[in-house]
Write a protein that holds these residues in place. Structure first.
Motif, PDB file in Angstrom:
ATOM      1  N   ASP A 176      51.724  66.816  83.070  1.00 41.87           N
ATOM      2  CA  ASP A 176      52.858  65.681  83.472  1.00 41.87           C
ATOM      3  C   ASP A 176      53.850  66.044  84.604  1.00 41.87           C
ATOM      4  N   SER A 177      54.185  67.310  84.522  1.00 36.31           N
ATOM      5  CA  SER A 177      55.028  67.994  85.779  1.00 36.31           C
ATOM      6  C   SER A 177      54.384  67.643  87.163  1.00 36.31           C
ATOM      7  N   LEU A 178      53.085  67.787  87.238  1.00 31.50           N
ATOM      8  CA  LEU A 178      52.259  67.734  88.618  1.00 31.50           C
ATOM      9  C   LEU A 178      52.273  66.228  88.886  1.00 31.50           C
ATOM     10  N   ASP A 179      52.154  65.357  87.783  1.00 31.27           N
ATOM     11  CA  ASP A 179      52.001  63.944  87.884  1.00 31.27           C
ATOM     12  C   ASP A 179      53.353  63.561  88.485  1.00 31.27           C
ATOM     13  N   ARG A 180      54.450  64.174  88.037  1.00 30.08           N
ATOM     14  CA  ARG A 180      55.892  63.807  88.606  1.00 30.08           C
ATOM     15  C   ARG A 180      56.087  64.131  89.956  1.00 30.08           C
ATOM     16  N   ARG A 181      55.302  65.302  90.430  1.00 31.45           N
ATOM     17  CA  ARG A 181      55.575  66.028  91.704  1.00 31.45           C
ATOM     18  C   ARG A 181      54.983  65.027  92.582  1.00 31.45           C
ATOM     19  N   THR A 182      53.669  64.743  92.254  1.00 30.79           N
ATOM     20  CA  THR A 182      52.907  63.858  93.320  1.00 30.79           C
ATOM     21  C   THR A 182      53.091  62.251  93.163  1.00 30.79           C
ATOM     22  N   ARG A 183      53.184  61.490  92.147  1.00 30.34           N
ATOM     23  CA  ARG A 183      53.396  60.258  92.162  1.00 30.34           C
ATOM     24  C   ARG A 183      54.339  59.713  91.651  1.00 30.34           C
ATOM     25  N   GLY A 184      55.400  60.750  90.936  1.00 27.34           N
ATOM     26  CA  GLY A 184      56.862  60.156  90.703  1.00 27.34           C
ATOM     27  C   GLY A 184      57.049  60.053  89.131  1.00 27.34           C
ATOM     28  N   SER A 185      55.876  60.052  88.374  1.00 30.04           N
ATOM     29  CA  SER A 185      55.953  59.606  86.966  1.00 30.04           C
ATOM     30  C   SER A 185      54.718  60.347  86.179  1.00 30.04           C
ATOM     31  N   ALA A 186      55.052  60.712  85.189  1.00 28.05           N
ATOM     32  CA  ALA A 186      53.932  61.384  84.163  1.00 28.05           C
ATOM     33  C   ALA A 186      53.025  60.414  83.670  1.00 28.05           C
ATOM     34  N   HIS A 187      51.863  60.805  83.493  1.00 28.52           N
ATOM     35  CA  HIS A 187      50.680  59.789  82.684  1.00 28.52           C
ATOM     36  C   HIS A 187      51.093  59.821  81.355  1.00 28.52           C
ATOM     37  N   GLY A 188      51.909  60.934  80.556  1.00 27.59           N
ATOM     38  CA  GLY A 188      52.447  60.674  79.436  1.00 27.59           C
ATOM     39  C   GLY A 188      51.107  60.577  78.493  1.00 27.59           C
ATOM     40  N   PRO A 189      51.284  59.490  77.543  1.00 28.05           N
ATOM     41  CA  PRO A 189      50.098  59.184  76.703  1.00 28.05           C
ATOM     42  C   PRO A 189      48.751  58.837  77.272  1.00 28.05           C
ATOM     43  N   ASP A 190      48.574  58.710  78.562  1.00 24.62           N
ATOM     44  CA  ASP A 190      47.219  58.659  79.141  1.00 24.62           C
ATOM     45  C   ASP A 190      46.555  60.046  79.254  1.00 24.62           C
ATOM     46  N   HIS A 191      47.134  61.023  79.028  1.00 24.09           N
ATOM     47  CA  HIS A 191      46.675  62.278  79.075  1.00 24.09           C
ATOM     48  C   HIS A 191      45.378  62.388  77.817  1.00 24.09           C
ATOM     49  N   ARG A 192      46.189  61.931  76.618  1.00 27.80           N
ATOM     50  CA  ARG A 192      45.419  61.788  75.342  1.00 27.80           C
ATOM     51  C   ARG A 192      44.086  61.177  75.582  1.00 27.80           C
ATOM     52  N   LEU A 193      44.134  59.872  76.355  1.00 26.09           N
ATOM     53  CA  LEU A 193      43.040  59.276  76.476  1.00 26.09           C
ATOM     54  C   LEU A 193      41.762  59.866  77.403  1.00 26.09           C
ATOM     55  N   MET A 194      42.400  60.707  78.448  1.00 22.39           N
ATOM     56  CA  MET A 194      41.632  61.344  79.366  1.00 22.39           C
ATOM     57  C   MET A 194      41.095  62.460  78.876  1.00 22.39           C
ATOM     58  N   LEU A 195      41.763  63.022  77.990  1.00 23.42           N
ATOM     59  CA  LEU A 195      41.041  64.392  77.671  1.00 23.42           C
ATOM     60  C   LEU A 195      40.099  63.962  76.529  1.00 23.42           C
ATOM     61  N   ALA A 196      40.161  62.797  75.955  1.00 23.44           N
ATOM     62  CA  ALA A 196      39.187  62.697  74.999  1.00 23.44           C
ATOM     63  C   ALA A 196      37.903  62.040  75.898  1.00 23.44           C
ATOM     64  N   ALA A 197      38.062  61.535  76.842  1.00 23.37           N
ATOM     65  CA  ALA A 197      36.981  60.890  77.949  1.00 23.37           C
ATOM     66  C   ALA A 197      36.313  61.829  78.822  1.00 23.37           C
ATOM     67  N   TRP A 198      36.960  62.689  79.312  1.00 20.12           N
ATOM     68  CA  TRP A 198      36.673  63.446  80.555  1.00 20.12           C
ATOM     69  C   TRP A 198      36.709  65.087  80.062  1.00 20.12           C
ATOM     70  N   ARG A 199      36.069  65.927  80.899  1.00 20.96           N
ATOM     71  CA  ARG A 199      36.575  67.159  81.058  1.00 20.96           C
ATOM     72  C   ARG A 199      37.596  67.723  81.914  1.00 20.96           C
ATOM     73  N   LEU A 200      38.344  68.634  81.627  1.00 20.08           N
ATOM     74  CA  LEU A 200      39.660  68.794  82.505  1.00 20.08           C
ATOM     75  C   LEU A 200      39.432  70.421  82.992  1.00 20.08           C
ATOM     76  N   LEU A 201      39.578  70.472  84.357  1.00 18.42           N
ATOM     77  CA  LEU A 201      39.781  71.647  85.064  1.00 18.42           C
ATOM     78  C   LEU A 201      41.157  71.844  85.401  1.00 18.42           C
ATOM     79  N   VAL A 202      41.700  73.164  85.428  1.00 17.07           N
ATOM     80  CA  VAL A 202      42.979  73.430  85.602  1.00 17.07           C
ATOM     81  C   VAL A 202      42.968  74.701  86.535  1.00 17.07           C
ATOM     82  N   SER A 203      43.897  74.744  87.595  1.00 17.00           N
ATOM     83  CA  SER A 203      44.144  75.870  88.311  1.00 17.00           C
ATOM     84  C   SER A 203      45.791  76.070  88.499  1.00 17.00           C
TER      85      SER A 203
END
Length: 293
Positions: free
Chosen positions: A176-203
């Protein structure tokens, strides 16, 4: 045209909206098909199920942004949108083929946009349909051409990729912090949907942070990072794990770092559609998702 009723979307409308969406985009794909590209086909069952899951999520998290057009008791158009913090996003918008160009689409879009009247920013990902593009421009969106990379990765071009790990639900605050930094707002509850549907990579290192969601077919679904170097590292990690044909979609000129990575991997660059924005510049380093933005 018979009298059209614009009303809030209900859960029972979602399956009919999916079929209307599939038929509308299939008709557009047939009309704009280019030689050498895959022959258009109706949305297959798996993708249809994913569409229904995603639209149900929008209806659950922000029902005020979801509307349908009904004529003689039959669904003939719809618009799904959602507000995340101070950003309004248009997820999907379709009118039945044959009823386009008669003002129905404008009424639907105006109704959905009213839901975001208090927002500072707006985002949408548009096809190349001239009628839809004209409607978005008249609604005040700046139109930024989108590109995409596709092909089979040249395995010999892949560099050593480190400092990338599998992500978990425990990373959502960072995302969410990266969302706000890049596009101005967090995805918030959408991350729950994305985590269920896709693989997440983090650096996440002292020199920069970022994340990437990867679809089941190995193609990039969404990426955000604090700097281009971290973004490129994540994209290389996605490409390194890909097999066969892969796609890096929704690239704007603000994200030429991604084009450079794709060309180094011997992928081909094409142009398709537009990123529509209001009150903001193209996000970077950021690769948006077509529906979740």
């Amino acid at each position: 045209m018979s009298e059209v009723l614009i009303r809030p979307m209900r859960p029972g409308d979602v399956a009919a909206a999916e079929r209307l969406s599939a038929e509308s985009f299939y008709e557009l794909d047939v009309r704009t098909h280019r030689p050498g590209f895959p022959v258009p086909e109706l949305r297959p069952p798996t993708r249809a199920g994913n569409w229904i899951t995603r639209t149900t999520h929008f209806l659950d998290t922000d029902p005020g942004g979801c509307w349908v057009a009904e004529m003689d008791g039959e669904l003939v158009g719809f618009a799904t949108s959602f507000v995340r913090e101070l950003t309004w996003c248009l997820a999907t918008f379709a009118v039945r083929p044959g009823l386009q160009g008669q003002g129905l689409g404008k009424r639907l879009l105006d109704t959905a946009m009213e839901h975001g009247r208090g927002c500072l920013r707006g985002m949408l990902s548009a096809s190349s349909d001239p009628k839809a593009v004209r409607r978005y421009r008249l609604a005040g969106f700046s139109l930024h051409p989108q590109m995409f990379l596709s092909g089979t990765v040249d395995r010999s071009a892949i560099p050593v990729v480190d400092k990338v790990r599998e992500g978990t639900a425990g990373d959502v605050d960072l995302l969410d912090s990266l969302d706000r930094r890049t596009r101005g707002s967090a995805h918030g509850p959408d991350h729950r949907l994305m985590l269920a549907a896709w693989r997440l990579l983090v650096s996440d290192t002292s020199s920069g942070s970022g994340y990437a969601y990867v679809g089941h077919d190995g193609s990039l679904a969404l990426l955000a990072a604090s700097n281009r170097r971290t973004a490129a590292r994540l994209l290389w990690a996605v490409l390194a794990d890909s097999t066969g044909e892969t796609v890096v979609p929704h690239l704007t000129t603000a994200n030429e770092w991604a084009i450079d990575v794709g060309m180094a991997a011997r992928l081909e660059l094409h142009q398709e559609g537009y990123l529509g924005l209001r009150g903001m510049k193209p996000p970077a380093p950021y690769v948006h998702n077509g529906a979740l933005l």
